[in-house]
Design a protein around this motif. Structure first.
Motif, short mmCIF file in Angstrom:
data_model
loop_
_atom_site.label_atom_id
_atom_site.label_comp_id
_atom_site.label_asym_id
_atom_site.label_seq_id
_atom_site.Cartn_x
_atom_site.Cartn_y
_atom_site.Cartn_z
N UNK A 1 43.06 37.78 34.46
CA UNK A 1 44.34 37.97 34.34
C UNK A 1 45.01 36.71 33.44
N UNK A 2 46.09 37.41 32.52
CA UNK A 2 46.84 36.58 31.58
C UNK A 2 48.08 36.27 32.30
N UNK A 3 48.66 35.41 32.59
CA UNK A 3 50.00 34.86 33.27
C UNK A 3 50.91 35.59 32.72
N UNK A 4 51.69 36.29 33.49
CA UNK A 4 52.70 37.08 33.18
C UNK A 4 53.95 36.61 34.12
N UNK A 5 54.85 35.91 33.46
CA UNK A 5 55.96 35.39 34.32
C UNK A 5 56.93 36.16 35.08
N UNK A 6 57.31 35.90 36.32
CA UNK A 6 57.99 36.69 37.30
C UNK A 6 57.05 37.86 37.48
N UNK A 7 55.88 38.18 37.49
CA UNK A 7 55.08 39.40 37.88
C UNK A 7 54.42 38.97 39.13
N UNK A 8 53.96 40.24 39.76
CA UNK A 8 53.02 40.25 40.78
C UNK A 8 51.93 41.02 40.43
N UNK A 9 50.72 40.62 41.03
CA UNK A 9 49.42 41.22 40.60
C UNK A 9 48.84 42.14 41.86
N UNK A 10 48.64 43.14 41.71
CA UNK A 10 48.33 43.77 42.74
C UNK A 10 46.83 43.93 42.97
N UNK A 11 46.02 43.55 43.79
CA UNK A 11 44.73 43.05 44.22
C UNK A 11 43.95 44.29 44.08
N UNK A 12 44.27 45.39 44.21
CA UNK A 12 43.55 46.64 44.05
C UNK A 12 42.72 46.61 42.70
N UNK A 13 43.38 45.94 41.75
CA UNK A 13 42.79 46.00 40.48
C UNK A 13 41.30 45.20 40.35
N UNK A 14 41.27 44.19 41.52
CA UNK A 14 39.95 43.43 41.45
C UNK A 14 38.88 43.79 42.28
N UNK A 15 38.86 45.37 42.34
CA UNK A 15 37.70 45.82 43.04
C UNK A 15 37.58 47.22 42.29
N UNK A 16 36.06 47.72 42.31
CA UNK A 16 35.90 48.95 41.83
C UNK A 16 36.91 50.12 42.14
N UNK A 17 37.24 50.97 41.14
CA UNK A 17 38.16 52.22 41.52
C UNK A 17 37.78 52.98 42.65
N UNK A 18 36.50 53.15 42.80
CA UNK A 18 36.22 53.99 43.91
C UNK A 18 36.53 53.45 45.33
N UNK A 19 36.70 51.94 45.22
CA UNK A 19 37.01 51.24 46.61
C UNK A 19 38.58 51.40 46.60
N UNK A 20 39.21 51.69 45.91
CA UNK A 20 40.95 51.31 46.03
C UNK A 20 41.49 52.48 46.88
N UNK A 21 41.43 52.54 48.16
CA UNK A 21 42.21 53.25 49.03
C UNK A 21 42.24 52.93 50.20
N UNK A 22 43.25 53.04 51.05
CA UNK A 22 43.33 52.84 52.37
C UNK A 22 43.72 54.18 53.14
N UNK A 23 43.84 55.36 52.51
CA UNK A 23 44.29 56.50 53.14
C UNK A 23 43.54 57.88 52.41
N UNK A 24 43.46 58.90 53.20
CA UNK A 24 42.80 60.08 52.79
C UNK A 24 43.80 61.36 52.87
N UNK A 25 44.35 61.87 51.95
CA UNK A 25 45.34 62.95 52.14
C UNK A 25 44.54 64.09 51.43
N UNK A 26 44.26 65.25 52.23
CA UNK A 26 43.66 66.51 52.01
C UNK A 26 42.38 66.20 50.95
N UNK A 27 41.70 65.08 51.32
CA UNK A 27 40.56 65.07 50.63
C UNK A 27 40.74 63.88 49.28
N UNK A 28 41.69 63.49 49.32
CA UNK A 28 41.94 62.66 48.12
C UNK A 28 42.34 61.12 48.45
N UNK A 29 41.59 60.24 47.95
CA UNK A 29 42.03 58.89 48.23
C UNK A 29 43.16 58.60 47.84
#
Length: 334
Positions: free
Chosen positions: A236-264
């Motif tokens: 990550x490169x510092x971006x003033x006044x921004x927030x970083x979403x930690x989901x980007x720090x894991x593999x895309x397949x693991x980025x979910x907390x909910x499943x709706x009609x089979x879609x993560x």
């Protein structure tokens, strides 16, 4: 050699880095058995819906099992009906060997469900941040902790569900952003909870006319400014006044907390301010973001939610957990 290794371990224990586990969990409608307070009809106690002492106790035990497996130092909770329900959950956890001495619920507004937290760490203050005066928006719970001399601000969120358009989630995001600007973007700040927003909501909702009433702008991506930092935390490169979403720090397949009609989907998020990425004071531990994906939390490739029948009179079956998975991240302080 053994003596030397023992000294190293002792030094690490006394003077080395310490870890702080922070989590968020939407427990899906934890209602108490009190007659008072607004409740959904299927949670009216001791009626034909079967919401009674037996099913309530099962619900508490099941949610406690999940929270014990997380064993967070601070855990944000969404969909807690009342202080009574929060205390009953805390007591159930204590019976199961996990004690949270500190707790708070944002229950000033008479909505059916609220946000709360349980903590092993004392807090300096905890107060409600009003989004608006109407009942359409749940209050946000703001708290401040002092961790080994470092200030840490935590905001627990539960934004409007997608039964409403994006403009409603933007209202919550703007209230949050305004408060953060008062505290200062240079502070250690964690925003977490059920945002009812994917980490790339700006891409997902664009073609949905029902949701996209904001010309492509979203609360989580544009108002909270998570849109620029999409790489792993170490890059990550510092971006003033921004927030970083930690989901980007894991593999895309693991980025979910909910499943709706089979879609993560990743409706639950943990966002951090830029100072929590600089490896000074309190800092996020790279690659530590995860959902809790234990086998018992799934049934037929779906999240094993609390089971209520779809009959004319919905009935609680006394099985299941929640329709969301917990999300967990670890932080280091020294």
């Amino acid at each position: 050699m053994r003596y030397f290794l023992a000294l190293i371990l002792l030094w690490a224990t006394l003077f080395g880095d310490k870890t702080l586990t922070i989590a968020t969990y939407n427990v899906e409608n934890l209602f108490d058995l009190q007659e008072k307070g607004y409740k959904y009809k299927e949670y009216k106690p001791n009626t034909k819906s079967n919401w009674n002492q037996r099913t309530y106790k099962i619900k508490l035990q099941n949610i406690a099992k999940v929270i014990k497996d997380i064993d967070a130092d601070i855990i944000a909770l969404e969909e807690i009906h009342s202080l009574e329900a929060l205390k009953d959950l805390r007591f159930t956890l204590k019976q199961n060997g996990l004690y949270y001495q500190y707790f708070k619920i944002a229950d000033k507004k008479n909505t059916a469900i609220h946000v709360a937290f349980l903590s092993k760490v004392p807090f300096t203050y905890a107060k409600e941040l009003a989004v608006t005066s109407t009942y359409k928006y749940r209050n946000i719970l703001e708290s401040k902790f002092k961790i080994d001399g470092n200030d840490l601000y935590i905001f627990v969120n539960h934004w409007k569900a997608k039964s409403g358009p994006e403009s409603m989630r933007i209202v919550s995001a703007k209230a949050l952003r305004k408060r953060i600007s008062e505290i200062g973007y240079d502070k250690n700040i964690i925003l977490l909870g059920d945002f009812n927003s994917h980490y790339e909501e700006n891409i997902r909702f664009k073609k949905d006319r029902r949701l996209n009433d904001t010309n492509g702008k979203t609360g989580i991506n544009h108002v909270l400014r998570t849109i620029k930092q999409k790489q792993k935390a170490k890059d990550v490169v510092y971006e003033e006044d921004n927030f970083y979403n930690l989901w980007y720090d894991t593999d895309a397949d693991n980025r979910y907390s909910y499943i709706f009609k089979g879609e993560k989907e990743a409706l639950d998020n943990i966002l951090v301010s830029q100072p929590l990425l600089d490896k000074k004071g309190i800092s996020y531990i790279n690659d530590s973001i995860t959902n809790l994906n234990k086998k018992y939390l799934f049934k037929k490739k779906q999240v094993y939610r609390w089971q209520v029948s779809r009959s004319r009179i919905p009935k609680h079956k006394g099985k299941g957990y929640s329709d969301h998975l917990p999300v967990i991240a670890k932080f280091r302080f020294n």
